[in-house]
Write an enzyme that holds these catalytic residues in place. Sequence first.
Site, PDB file in Angstrom:
ATOM      1  N   ARG A 134     -17.193 -11.962  -8.975  1.00  0.00           N
ATOM      2  CA  ARG A 134     -18.374 -12.421  -8.244  1.00  0.00           C
ATOM      3  C   ARG A 134     -19.153 -13.453  -9.061  1.00  0.00           C
ATOM      4  NH1 ARG A 134     -16.863  -7.739  -6.253  1.00  0.00           N
ATOM      5  NH2 ARG A 134     -17.563  -6.992  -4.205  1.00  0.00           N
TER       6      ARG A 134
ATOM      7  N   ARG B  24      -0.627  -9.508   3.220  1.00  0.00           N
ATOM      8  CA  ARG B  24      -1.952  -8.889   3.336  1.00  0.00           C
ATOM      9  C   ARG B  24      -2.837  -9.743   4.261  1.00  0.00           C
ATOM     10  NH1 ARG B  24      -3.835  -7.195  -2.675  1.00  0.00           N
ATOM     11  NH2 ARG B  24      -5.503  -6.175  -1.481  1.00  0.00           N
TER      12      ARG B  24
ATOM     13  N   ASP C 262     -11.143   2.929  -4.476  1.00  0.00           N
ATOM     14  CA  ASP C 262     -10.299   2.620  -5.629  1.00  0.00           C
ATOM     15  C   ASP C 262     -10.099   3.795  -6.574  1.00  0.00           C
ATOM     16  OD1 ASP C 262      -9.665   0.071  -4.874  1.00  0.00           O
ATOM     17  OD2 ASP C 262     -11.192  -0.906  -6.108  1.00  0.00           O
TER      18      ASP C 262
ATOM     19  N   LYS D 295      -3.093  -6.363 -14.458  1.00  0.00           N
ATOM     20  CA  LYS D 295      -3.857  -6.881 -13.306  1.00  0.00           C
ATOM     21  C   LYS D 295      -5.347  -6.617 -13.479  1.00  0.00           C
ATOM     22  CE  LYS D 295      -4.416  -6.320  -8.326  1.00  0.00           C
ATOM     23  NZ  LYS D 295      -4.611  -7.725  -8.001  1.00  0.00           N
TER      24      LYS D 295
END
Length: 409
Positions: free
Chosen positions: A28, A99, A292, A390
Site C-alpha cells: 500500500r 485469477r 489468511d 513470496k
Amino acid sequence: MKLHLSPPPNTLINSDIEITGSKSETNRLLLLRAIFPTISIQNLSNSDDAQAMEKGLKVNTGEVDIHHAGTAMRFLTAYFASQAGKEVVLTGSKRMTERPVQVLVEALQSMGADIQYLKDHGYPPLVIKGKELTVNKVSLPANISSQYISALLLIAPGLKNGMELELVGKITSVPYIKMTLGLLTQIGVKNSFEGNTVKVGPKLSVGPMEVVVESDWSSASYFYSIVALADIGTEIMLSAYKKNSLQGDSVLSEIYEQLGVETFFEGNRIRLSKISDQKPATLNLELSNTPDIAQTIAVTCFGLGIGCYLTGLHTLKIKETDRLEALKVELSKLGAKISVSDQDLTLQPSPKIKSGVAIDTYNDHRMAMAFAPLALKTSILINDAQVVTKSYPDFWKDLDTLQLGIRTV
C-alpha cells in the site's frame, strides 16, 4: 527444494526473532509513494510480492510481470489505469492468469479507464493505457476480496475529484479496508467510512515524511502455532509490533489465547508464552475479516488433537491455490478427518498424526509455513519449500533458531 523437518530435542522453546515489515502495509505504501514521491518508507517487507510491486511501479511502458503477486496485480491495475501517458501489459504466472480481475476492471472502466483483456475475458494479461480519471463515483460488490477495494482507494488521492466508493451488500475483510484508510490518514489524506460508503478526498501533494512499516502479523501466525504446539513455558519474542495495529491478523492474540498462548506487548515487541494446555474440544471461528490465518489455525488444531469449524473463507478459493481444497488434501494425508465447502472448513478431533508425510505446497507460501509447525509433533517433509519467499524469505532461517531438525533432501 524439499525440506525434512523433525521434532527438536526439547519442545520447551525460547527464541527471539525479528520479522520484516508487513507485506500488506508495504504494498500500500509503495503505491502511495509512487503517487507522492516525498514519502520515505522504513522496514519494507523483503518478500517477493513487495519486490514485484516495487519493480512494477517503476515501469512506464512495456510488460510488467508480477509473477505470483496477487496484491500487485490488483494494485497495479488501478495504478496504471490512473497514470496518464503510461501504457503497459500487466501479466503474471500461469496461476495469475487464472485469477479473476473482471470486477476491478469494470469498476475502473466505469470511471473512464482504458483497459483491455489480452487473452481470456475477465483475466490477466491486461493491456492498460493510463489516462486521467475524472469520474469519482464507483461501486463494487462488498463481499469481494478487499484488495479490489483497496486498489481503488489507494489511487483516489491522486485523482482530481477524489473518490466516492459504494460497497454493495455485506462487507467482508473490513480490517484490510481500515488498514488502507489508516495509511491514507497517516499521510494526511481526508477520508471517511460510513455505512457502505467510503469517501477519499483528493490531495495535490504530501510534505516530506517517513513512514515505518509494522512487522507482518500473518508471518507471526506461524510462531503462534509453534508456541501452541510446544510445552508450557515456551516463549518466543517477535519484533516489531504495535498494540493498536492496522493489521486485521493481529486478532491472533485473542484466538490463540483459547489455545493456551498469552501475548505480552513489551515496547515494540510481543512475547508469546505458552501458559496452559487447556483448550476447547472444537474451536469455532468466523474468519471473513482474516482469511489468511485460516490455514495456520486449522493445522494448529490438528496438531493439538482438537477440532475446528472455520467459516467466512469464501475468498480462499481464488488465492495462490484453492486453499480449502489444498488443506483438505494435505491434512487428510496426515490422518485428519476434514470436510470443506465453498466457504467453510470442518475438522474432527484426531488423536494421531502420521509421520514422514510429504506436504505439497501448490505454489502457495502459506501452505508451506502453516504446516511447518507440525514438526514439533512428528517428522514431516515440505515440497517446494522455497515458495515462502513470496511473503517471508527468512522463514526457514528463523525456524532453524528453534532447533527443529531442518535438512534438505
